[in-house]
Design an enzyme around this catalytic site. Structure first.
Site, short mmCIF file in Angstrom:
data_model
loop_
_atom_site.label_atom_id
_atom_site.label_comp_id
_atom_site.label_asym_id
_atom_site.label_seq_id
_atom_site.Cartn_x
_atom_site.Cartn_y
_atom_site.Cartn_z
N SER A 132 27.36 -19.61 48.63
CA SER A 132 26.48 -18.38 48.47
C SER A 132 25.74 -18.15 49.74
O SER A 132 24.90 -19.23 49.90
CB SER A 132 25.55 -18.09 47.24
OG SER A 132 24.70 -17.52 47.59
N HIS A 138 30.54 -16.39 49.04
CA HIS A 138 29.73 -15.79 47.88
C HIS A 138 28.84 -14.84 48.66
O HIS A 138 27.88 -15.48 49.15
CB HIS A 138 29.36 -16.48 47.11
CG HIS A 138 28.80 -16.02 45.73
ND1 HIS A 138 29.57 -15.33 44.72
CD2 HIS A 138 27.44 -15.81 45.29
CE1 HIS A 138 28.97 -14.93 43.78
NE2 HIS A 138 27.48 -14.91 43.91
N ASP A 176 25.70 -12.42 48.05
CA ASP A 176 24.74 -12.16 46.94
C ASP A 176 23.90 -10.87 47.31
O ASP A 176 23.29 -10.74 48.24
CB ASP A 176 23.73 -13.12 46.57
CG ASP A 176 24.43 -14.17 45.76
OD1 ASP A 176 24.14 -15.26 45.85
OD2 ASP A 176 25.03 -13.81 44.67
N MET A 230 21.37 -7.79 46.37
CA MET A 230 20.36 -7.62 45.57
C MET A 230 19.42 -6.52 45.96
O MET A 230 19.04 -6.16 47.01
CB MET A 230 19.45 -8.95 45.43
CG MET A 230 20.13 -10.17 45.21
SD MET A 230 18.97 -11.46 45.00
CE MET A 230 20.12 -12.72 44.73
N HIS A 275 28.75 -10.06 44.96
CA HIS A 275 28.32 -10.07 43.73
C HIS A 275 26.98 -9.26 43.89
O HIS A 275 25.96 -9.48 44.40
CB HIS A 275 27.64 -11.73 43.43
CG HIS A 275 27.02 -11.81 42.32
ND1 HIS A 275 26.23 -13.00 41.85
CD2 HIS A 275 26.76 -11.01 41.05
CE1 HIS A 275 25.48 -12.80 40.89
NE2 HIS A 275 25.97 -11.80 40.36
N MET A 315 24.11 -7.34 42.34
CA MET A 315 22.79 -7.36 41.55
C MET A 315 22.15 -6.14 41.53
O MET A 315 21.28 -6.34 42.18
CB MET A 315 22.32 -9.02 41.38
CG MET A 315 22.98 -9.83 41.15
SD MET A 315 22.51 -11.48 41.68
CE MET A 315 23.25 -11.66 43.35
N MET A 356 26.80 -16.43 34.96
CA MET A 356 25.48 -16.78 35.44
C MET A 356 24.62 -18.19 34.72
O MET A 356 24.80 -18.01 33.58
CB MET A 356 24.27 -15.62 35.45
CG MET A 356 24.98 -14.32 36.34
SD MET A 356 25.10 -14.73 38.24
CE MET A 356 23.49 -15.51 38.70
N ASP A 401 27.83 -19.89 38.48
CA ASP A 401 26.87 -19.15 39.39
C ASP A 401 25.52 -19.66 39.17
O ASP A 401 24.99 -18.72 38.19
CB ASP A 401 27.14 -17.82 40.02
CG ASP A 401 26.31 -17.41 41.07
OD1 ASP A 401 26.44 -15.99 41.11
OD2 ASP A 401 25.86 -18.31 41.87
C1 DX5 Z 1 21.43 -15.80 41.96
C2 DX5 Z 1 22.76 -15.85 42.83
C3 DX5 Z 1 23.31 -17.10 43.11
C4 DX5 Z 1 22.56 -17.82 43.98
C5 DX5 Z 1 23.31 -19.40 43.89
O1 DX5 Z 1 21.16 -14.63 41.83
O2 DX5 Z 1 23.52 -14.89 42.23
O3 DX5 Z 1 24.73 -16.85 43.68
O4 DX5 Z 1 22.36 -17.68 45.31
O5 DX5 Z 1 22.30 -20.14 44.76
P1 DX5 Z 1 22.05 -21.70 43.93
O6 DX5 Z 1 23.31 -22.32 44.22
O7 DX5 Z 1 20.94 -22.16 45.00
O8 DX5 Z 1 21.48 -21.57 42.81
ZN ZN Z 2 25.63 -14.86 43.03
#
Ligand code: DX5
Ligand code: ZN
Length: 213
Positions: free
Chosen positions: A9, A34, A36, A38, A67, A69, A138, A171
């Site tokens: 990620s 990956h 992320d 947000m 991903h 969110m 998750m 994840d």
């Molecule tokens: C959290 C993300 C994950 C996160 C994973 O909301 O969706 O992908 O970045 O990071 P680690 O591996 O550090 O938990």
């Molecule tokens: Zn993620």
């Protein structure tokens, strides 16, 4: 036979040299990137948008595993698709009808993923499983990297694997200690941010996640 996937990620990457970081993890053996996304509403954090996906697309041939969110993901599918995403995953906990979002992702010929938070059970997504290419389970509350792994989510993956034969991605808080349990529970795609980008040697970290060091 499902591939054994490691998807670092970039949330934990050094954003001052993101292009180089992506080249380095590709060289180090990553399968997917990956990303992320947000929005500060669905989760209490803000990260990147389609512009970053567009800028990293030419840097790597790896699958861009995006991903979302975010609230109202249907408003952004077109821009993430056109920016070069390969897999677009959104959360089942949104207010809108997930079937509409999946249809939109498929319209843009991308793979559709559905993600569930630790507190969401698989019963809530059972009806739409035939429509998706991947389920992202998750193992932390979404919003931040570097959180602790919630092993209580593993039985959910075992139950999901019994009824879903395509990619199951896991994840949150994944490292060399828990990666074996993640795979034996039935997940075939592991996301790791802090474990990979916090390592001195990315290829050793990725090998450890594959269980091969
Ligand atoms: C959290 C993300 C994950 C996160 C994973 O909301 O969706 O992908 O970045 O990071 P680690 O591996 O550090 O938990
Ligand atoms: Zn993620």
């Amino acid at each position: 036979m499902l591939k054994n996937i490691v998807a670092p990620s970039i949330l934990s990457a050094d954003f001052s040299k993101l292009g180089q970081e992506i080249k380095d993890i590709e060289k180090a053996g990553a399968d997917w990137i990956h990303v992320d996304v947000m929005d500060g509403h669905f989760v209490p954090n803000i990260t990147v948008g389609p512009a970053v996906v567009r800028s990293i697309r030419p840097v790597t041939k790896l699958t861009l595993d995006v991903h979302l969110m975010i609230k109202s993901p249907e408003k952004y599918i077109e821009s993430f698709a056109k920016a070069g995403s390969d897999i677009i995953t959104f959360h089942s906990e949104i207010e809108e009808d997930p079937k509409e979002v999946i249809r939109l992702i498929k319209y843009y010929k991308k793979k559709a993923g559905i993600s569930i938070k630790p507190g969401t059970d698989i019963g809530s997504i059972e009806k739409i499983l035939p429509m998706v290419d991947m389920v992202l389970v998750m193992t932390v509350e979404p919003g931040f990297g570097g959180q602790s792994f919630m092993s209580g989510c593993l039985p959910k993956i075992e139950n999901l694997r019994r009824i879903f034969k395509k990619d199951i991605e896991i994840d949150g808080g994944i490292n060399e200690e828990n990666s074996r349990d993640c795979r034996s529970s039935g997940a075939n795609a592991l996301v790791a941010g802090s474990f990979v980008f916090g390592a001195k040697d990315y290829s050793i970290a990725i090998k450890k996640l594959r269980g091969g060091v």
